[in-house]
Design a protein around this motif. Structure first.
Motif, PDB file in Angstrom:
ATOM      1  N   ASN A 161      56.127  32.588  66.996  1.00  0.00           N
ATOM      2  CA  ASN A 161      56.463  33.805  67.734  1.00  0.00           C
ATOM      3  C   ASN A 161      55.220  34.535  68.224  1.00  0.00           C
ATOM      4  N   LEU A 162      54.140  34.474  67.463  1.00  0.00           N
ATOM      5  CA  LEU A 162      52.890  35.131  67.832  1.00  0.00           C
ATOM      6  C   LEU A 162      52.206  34.432  68.999  1.00  0.00           C
ATOM      7  N   VAL A 163      52.145  33.105  68.934  1.00  0.00           N
ATOM      8  CA  VAL A 163      51.359  32.320  69.891  1.00  0.00           C
ATOM      9  C   VAL A 163      52.199  31.771  71.044  1.00  0.00           C
ATOM     10  N   GLY A 164      53.453  31.446  70.794  1.00  0.00           N
ATOM     11  CA  GLY A 164      54.301  30.867  71.830  1.00  0.00           C
ATOM     12  C   GLY A 164      53.864  29.481  72.269  1.00  0.00           C
ATOM     13  N   PRO A 165      53.585  28.572  71.320  1.00  0.00           N
ATOM     14  CA  PRO A 165      53.104  27.240  71.710  1.00  0.00           C
ATOM     15  C   PRO A 165      54.205  26.369  72.311  1.00  0.00           C
ATOM     16  N   ARG A 166      53.789  25.304  72.990  1.00  0.00           N
ATOM     17  CA  ARG A 166      54.734  24.295  73.487  1.00  0.00           C
ATOM     18  C   ARG A 166      54.963  23.220  72.437  1.00  0.00           C
ATOM     19  N   TYR A 167      54.035  23.115  71.479  1.00  0.00           N
ATOM     20  CA  TYR A 167      54.170  22.149  70.397  1.00  0.00           C
ATOM     21  C   TYR A 167      53.487  22.703  69.151  1.00  0.00           C
ATOM     22  N   VAL A 168      53.926  22.202  67.997  1.00  0.00           N
ATOM     23  CA  VAL A 168      53.346  22.640  66.732  1.00  0.00           C
ATOM     24  C   VAL A 168      53.413  21.497  65.714  1.00  0.00           C
ATOM     25  N   SER A 169      52.388  21.425  64.893  1.00  0.00           N
ATOM     26  CA  SER A 169      52.359  20.442  63.812  1.00  0.00           C
ATOM     27  C   SER A 169      52.271  21.190  62.485  1.00  0.00           C
ATOM     28  N   PRO A 170      53.384  21.288  61.768  1.00  0.00           N
ATOM     29  CA  PRO A 170      53.368  22.002  60.494  1.00  0.00           C
ATOM     30  C   PRO A 170      52.707  21.226  59.356  1.00  0.00           C
ATOM     31  N   ALA A 171      52.361  19.970  59.566  1.00  0.00           N
ATOM     32  CA  ALA A 171      51.701  19.171  58.528  1.00  0.00           C
ATOM     33  C   ALA A 171      50.639  18.296  59.187  1.00  0.00           C
ATOM     34  N   VAL A 172      49.387  18.661  58.978  1.00  0.00           N
ATOM     35  CA  VAL A 172      48.275  17.919  59.566  1.00  0.00           C
ATOM     36  C   VAL A 172      47.798  16.875  58.559  1.00  0.00           C
ATOM     37  N   GLU A 173      47.671  15.651  59.045  1.00  0.00           N
ATOM     38  CA  GLU A 173      47.228  14.525  58.218  1.00  0.00           C
ATOM     39  C   GLU A 173      48.056  14.434  56.935  1.00  0.00           C
ATOM     40  N   MET A 174      49.373  14.495  57.113  1.00  0.00           N
ATOM     41  CA  MET A 174      50.253  14.566  55.950  1.00  0.00           C
ATOM     42  C   MET A 174      50.225  13.322  55.074  1.00  0.00           C
ATOM     43  N   ASN A 175      49.684  12.224  55.581  1.00  0.00           N
ATOM     44  CA  ASN A 175      49.657  10.999  54.786  1.00  0.00           C
ATOM     45  C   ASN A 175      48.480  10.910  53.826  1.00  0.00           C
TER      46      ASN A 175
END
Length: 172
Positions: free
Chosen positions: A31-45
């Protein structure tokens, strides 16, 4: 944490509270940034090899986060990222694929697993300088990786992070 120092997603009595808080935090950022995409888990593996006993619960926890974000923002592109050198098993020698498993076969096994995790894209971070220091120089940075990923999924493939050292890196 468990005996390996890994967070216990499945058994921590506060896990649901932490998940709800994380979902709220991600929604706040969206809501703050208004992105077109988001990754809630970076390098999750990366924790897959470091915390194998928590792997299934971590994947399920992330799946709940992904589903909550997609429900709230259906048109937003949401996806986890995966660390390429961990996909090949070269970043953590103790957690590499079974002895005798070729690096490409190791990647294919981990790709199959990564594609079971919900996401609108599949994204990788990779730091190719690490390939320079492999003990077995017969396998250099694989040029067919993205073609193999493309053969395995209809998801768009993204590069999440990459880089090369700005100065000479020495290893003895």
């Amino acid at each position: 944490v468990d005996a390996d120092g890994c967070y216990t997603f499945a058994s921590d009595v506060n896990a649901a509270t932490y998940k709800a808080a994380y979902i709220s935090y991600v929604k706040y950022l969206i809501n703050l940034v208004g992105p077109r995409y988001v990754s809630p888990a970076v390098e999750m593996n990366i924790p897959f090899s470091q915390c194998p006993l928590q792997k299934s619960a971590w994947i399920a926890w992330y799946g709940d986060v992904q589903n909550a974000i997609k429900a709230a923002y259906p048109s937003l592109t949401v996806f986890p990222t995966f660390q390429m050198e961990h996909m090949y098993g070269i970043s953590d020698p103790q957690a590499a694929c079974a002895a005798g498993t070729a690096l490409a076969a190791c990647f294919d096994l981990r790709l199959t697993e990564a594609l079971t995790i919900p996401g609108d894209r599949i994204a990788f971070s990779t730091y190719p300088i690490g390939w320079k220091y492999l003990p077995d120089y017969s396998f250099s940075y694989p040029t067919d990786t993205y073609g193999r990923v493309q053969s395995a999924t209809t998801r768009k493939i993204w590069i999440a992070e990459t880089g090369w050292a700005a100065v000479k890196v020495l290893q003895s």
